[in-house]
Design a protein around this motif. Structure first.
Motif, PDB file in Angstrom:
ATOM      1  N   TYR A  55       0.669  14.046 -11.911  1.00  0.00           N
ATOM      2  CA  TYR A  55       0.649  12.889 -11.016  1.00  0.00           C
ATOM      3  C   TYR A  55       1.576  13.045  -9.817  1.00  0.00           C
ATOM      4  N   ALA A  56       2.564  13.946  -9.891  1.00  0.00           N
ATOM      5  CA  ALA A  56       3.502  14.102  -8.788  1.00  0.00           C
ATOM      6  C   ALA A  56       4.066  15.509  -8.802  1.00  0.00           C
ATOM      7  N   LEU A  57       4.594  15.922  -7.639  1.00  0.00           N
ATOM      8  CA  LEU A  57       5.257  17.210  -7.495  1.00  0.00           C
ATOM      9  C   LEU A  57       6.672  16.954  -7.006  1.00  0.00           C
ATOM     10  N   ALA A  58       7.646  17.606  -7.661  1.00  0.00           N
ATOM     11  CA  ALA A  58       9.055  17.388  -7.336  1.00  0.00           C
ATOM     12  C   ALA A  58       9.672  18.666  -6.780  1.00  0.00           C
ATOM     13  N   GLN A  59      10.531  18.494  -5.781  1.00  0.00           N
ATOM     14  CA  GLN A  59      11.234  19.624  -5.197  1.00  0.00           C
ATOM     15  C   GLN A  59      12.349  19.087  -4.301  1.00  0.00           C
ATOM     16  N   GLY A  60      13.444  19.844  -4.199  1.00  0.00           N
ATOM     17  CA  GLY A  60      14.497  19.444  -3.277  1.00  0.00           C
ATOM     18  C   GLY A  60      15.886  19.790  -3.774  1.00  0.00           C
ATOM     19  N   ALA A  61      16.871  19.511  -2.912  1.00  0.00           N
ATOM     20  CA  ALA A  61      18.268  19.774  -3.235  1.00  0.00           C
ATOM     21  C   ALA A  61      18.804  18.697  -4.160  1.00  0.00           C
ATOM     22  N   LEU A  62      19.635  19.120  -5.122  1.00  0.00           N
ATOM     23  CA  LEU A  62      20.166  18.196  -6.129  1.00  0.00           C
ATOM     24  C   LEU A  62      21.424  17.510  -5.630  1.00  0.00           C
ATOM     25  N   PHE A  63      21.534  16.247  -5.987  1.00  0.00           N
ATOM     26  CA  PHE A  63      22.776  15.500  -5.810  1.00  0.00           C
ATOM     27  C   PHE A  63      23.359  15.287  -7.196  1.00  0.00           C
ATOM     28  N   VAL A  64      24.508  15.936  -7.449  1.00  0.00           N
ATOM     29  CA  VAL A  64      25.079  15.931  -8.789  1.00  0.00           C
ATOM     30  C   VAL A  64      26.156  14.871  -8.941  1.00  0.00           C
ATOM     31  N   GLY A  65      27.060  14.747  -7.977  1.00  0.00           N
ATOM     32  CA  GLY A  65      28.127  13.765  -8.097  1.00  0.00           C
ATOM     33  C   GLY A  65      29.204  14.154  -9.083  1.00  0.00           C
ATOM     34  N   GLY A  66      29.295  15.437  -9.390  1.00  0.00           N
ATOM     35  CA  GLY A  66      30.312  15.924 -10.314  1.00  0.00           C
ATOM     36  C   GLY A  66      30.483  17.423 -10.153  1.00  0.00           C
ATOM     37  N   TYR A  67      31.410  17.996 -10.880  1.00  0.00           N
ATOM     38  CA  TYR A  67      31.642  19.431 -10.786  1.00  0.00           C
ATOM     39  C   TYR A  67      32.335  19.917 -12.051  1.00  0.00           C
ATOM     40  N   LYS A  68      32.322  21.231 -12.210  1.00  0.00           N
ATOM     41  CA  LYS A  68      33.043  21.879 -13.303  1.00  0.00           C
ATOM     42  C   LYS A  68      33.402  23.289 -12.866  1.00  0.00           C
ATOM     43  N   PHE A  69      34.691  23.565 -12.836  1.00  0.00           N
ATOM     44  CA  PHE A  69      35.179  24.885 -12.480  1.00  0.00           C
ATOM     45  C   PHE A  69      36.131  25.357 -13.584  1.00  0.00           C
ATOM     46  N   ASP A  70      35.998  26.607 -13.961  1.00  0.00           N
ATOM     47  CA  ASP A  70      36.906  27.151 -14.979  1.00  0.00           C
ATOM     48  C   ASP A  70      37.298  28.566 -14.601  1.00  0.00           C
ATOM     49  N   LEU A  71      38.546  28.869 -14.836  1.00  0.00           N
ATOM     50  CA  LEU A  71      39.068  30.195 -14.536  1.00  0.00           C
ATOM     51  C   LEU A  71      40.268  30.451 -15.432  1.00  0.00           C
ATOM     52  N   ASN A  72      40.229  31.589 -16.110  1.00  0.00           N
ATOM     53  CA  ASN A  72      41.345  31.994 -16.980  1.00  0.00           C
ATOM     54  C   ASN A  72      41.716  30.922 -17.999  1.00  0.00           C
ATOM     55  N   GLY A  73      40.708  30.282 -18.553  1.00  0.00           N
ATOM     56  CA  GLY A  73      40.965  29.271 -19.573  1.00  0.00           C
ATOM     57  C   GLY A  73      41.268  27.893 -19.030  1.00  0.00           C
ATOM     58  N   ASN A  74      41.382  27.716 -17.701  1.00  0.00           N
ATOM     59  CA  ASN A  74      41.638  26.414 -17.092  1.00  0.00           C
ATOM     60  C   ASN A  74      40.321  25.797 -16.654  1.00  0.00           C
ATOM     61  N   VAL A  75      40.109  24.529 -16.991  1.00  0.00           N
ATOM     62  CA  VAL A  75      38.858  23.841 -16.704  1.00  0.00           C
ATOM     63  C   VAL A  75      39.152  22.559 -15.939  1.00  0.00           C
ATOM     64  N   ALA A  76      38.419  22.362 -14.854  1.00  0.00           N
ATOM     65  CA  ALA A  76      38.477  21.111 -14.095  1.00  0.00           C
ATOM     66  C   ALA A  76      37.062  20.548 -14.017  1.00  0.00           C
ATOM     67  N   GLN A  77      36.861  19.339 -14.545  1.00  0.00           N
ATOM     68  CA  GLN A  77      35.516  18.771 -14.615  1.00  0.00           C
ATOM     69  C   GLN A  77      35.539  17.310 -14.207  1.00  0.00           C
ATOM     70  N   LYS A  78      34.485  16.874 -13.515  1.00  0.00           N
ATOM     71  CA  LYS A  78      34.302  15.483 -13.124  1.00  0.00           C
ATOM     72  C   LYS A  78      32.876  15.073 -13.442  1.00  0.00           C
ATOM     73  N   ASN A  79      32.760  13.935 -14.156  1.00  0.00           N
ATOM     74  CA  ASN A  79      31.443  13.401 -14.546  1.00  0.00           C
ATOM     75  C   ASN A  79      30.660  14.441 -15.351  1.00  0.00           C
ATOM     76  N   HIS A  80      29.323  14.413 -15.227  1.00  0.00           N
ATOM     77  CA  HIS A  80      28.460  15.339 -15.970  1.00  0.00           C
ATOM     78  C   HIS A  80      27.768  16.257 -14.965  1.00  0.00           C
TER      79      HIS A  80
END
Length: 370
Positions: free
Chosen positions: A135-160
């Motif tokens: 019934y429909a076709l979807a495509q486009g850039a995502l708007f997430v509203g959050g992030y997750k970065f990890d390096l050397n065991g350190n994690v920074a995350q916001k929302n999902h």
């Protein structure tokens, strides 16, 4: 010793049951067949900065290989090791009436082990209904509203960060139209809250507005409406006249109590019978005083003489002695709560009192405890 809550409700001004305000039929329910339709699809999000699915995910590797094959790029799935793509599920709601070219908001959720969809772009994904039709076709850039970065065991995350959305990201390809009129020339109006009295009032209001017997209540939820021949060609005008009609809805008395937040919500005209309430107010506190025992002359009293820490504990018990009589021979829950509030009764005590009044059979309403 117990505390009788002091309030003489018989001296209060008795409130007359409030007449319910008229409400449009449009706000009380809907016509059968008027509903949204769920769409779902499978897709691939690309452009992720190393936060996509791991190379061990066979479904993602196969999907990437299939996408490349459509552009004459043949790569075996076992040779795909990119972490810049993620397999996702795409969902949307198709309204009851939609035309080709209308846009829909879509929600994109990670299907495998992607760490984040931030910065990703959804490739063209078909959205299907329960009947398997696209019934429909979807495509486009995502708007997430959050992030997750990890390096050397350190994690920074916001929302999902594994859930995103694309406003107006899907285009309707197959039009849909809700069919309100049944084959026998009737429609059914369904109430959001089933009630026999309200259903009867709606049928009476429709018949009075059109000057003929067109509607009758099938049960507590549905009202069947016969559509005249002349009105079938202009069904929108007929439905509009019905939705504008106003009736006074009737409902079962209900008192809602939320013990977690101490919230009490009740209709103003919920009645209670004559009842006497006794509620205890016992306060117990244990106070400990820590003192230091210091010898007057340290070092001259011989061995074994040293500074000591001494704890003295006291138990305090207090109980107020206030008596009164609660008479509610012809009053409402609103009157009772108002009287209890004036004598500074806490909300949680009021909740306990309402539960006891219900158990005593004096509260003529459903008590819903959340």
């Amino acid at each position: 010793m117990r505390r009788l809550l002091a309030a003489i409700l018989c001296t209060l001004v008795l409130s007359t049951p409030a007449t319910a305000d008229s409400v449009r039929l449009k706000d009380l329910g809907k016509f059968a067949g008027w509903r949204d339709n769920a769409l779902v699809g499978y897709g691939i999000v690309t452009g992720l900065a190393g936060t996509g699915d791991s190379p061990g995910n066979k479904a993602t590797r196969q999907s990437i290989a299939n996408v490349l094959a459509q552009f004459d790029v043949v790569v075996p799935p076992d040779d795909v090791f990119s972490r810049n793509a993620a397999a996702v599920m795409v969902t949307a709601r198709l309204p009851p009436v939609a035309r080709t070219g209308d846009t829909l908001d879509v929600t994109v959720t990670s299907l495998a082990d992607a760490r984040s969809l931030t910065g990703g772009n959804l490739l063209l994904a078909p959205l299907k209904g329960p009947d398997g039709k696209v019934y429909a076709l979807a495509q486009g850039a995502l708007f997430v509203g959050g992030y997750k970065f990890d390096l050397n065991g350190n994690v920074a995350q916001k929302n999902h960060p594994t859930v995103g959305s694309i406003p107006a990201g899907a285009t309707v390809e197959a039009p849909v139209r809700a069919n309100l009129l049944r084959t026998d020339g009737t429609m059914v109006f369904t109430l959001a809250e089933a009630d026999f009295t309200t259903a009867a009032r709606i049928a009476e209001a429709i018949n009075g507005a059109f000057g003929q017997t067109l509607a009758h209540a099938q049960d507590a939820e549905g009202i069947e409406i016969a559509v005249p021949e002349a009105a079938r060609a202009r069904l929108v005008d007929f439905v509009t006249r019905i939705e504008k009609l106003a009736v006074e809805p009737d409902s079962r008395a209900r008192v809602v109590v939320d013990e977690r937040t101490g919230t009490v919500v009740s209709g103003g005209n919920v009645r209670i019978d004559r009842v006497v309430i006794s509620h205890g107010d016992l306060k117990l506190s244990i106070v400990t005083d820590n003192l230091v025992s210091q010898p007057l002359v340290v070092g001259r009293a011989g061995d074994g003489v040293r500074t000591e820490l001494v704890s003295n504990s006291r138990i305090r018990v207090s109980e107020r002695d206030e008596t009164g009589y609660v008479s509610a021979s012809n009053n409402t829950v609103a009157d009772l709560i108002s009287a209890l509030t004036r004598i500074k009764t806490s909300t949680r005590d009021i909740i306990s009192i309402l539960r006891a009044v219900k158990a005593a059979g004096a509260l003529h309403a459903d008590l819903v405890v959340q």
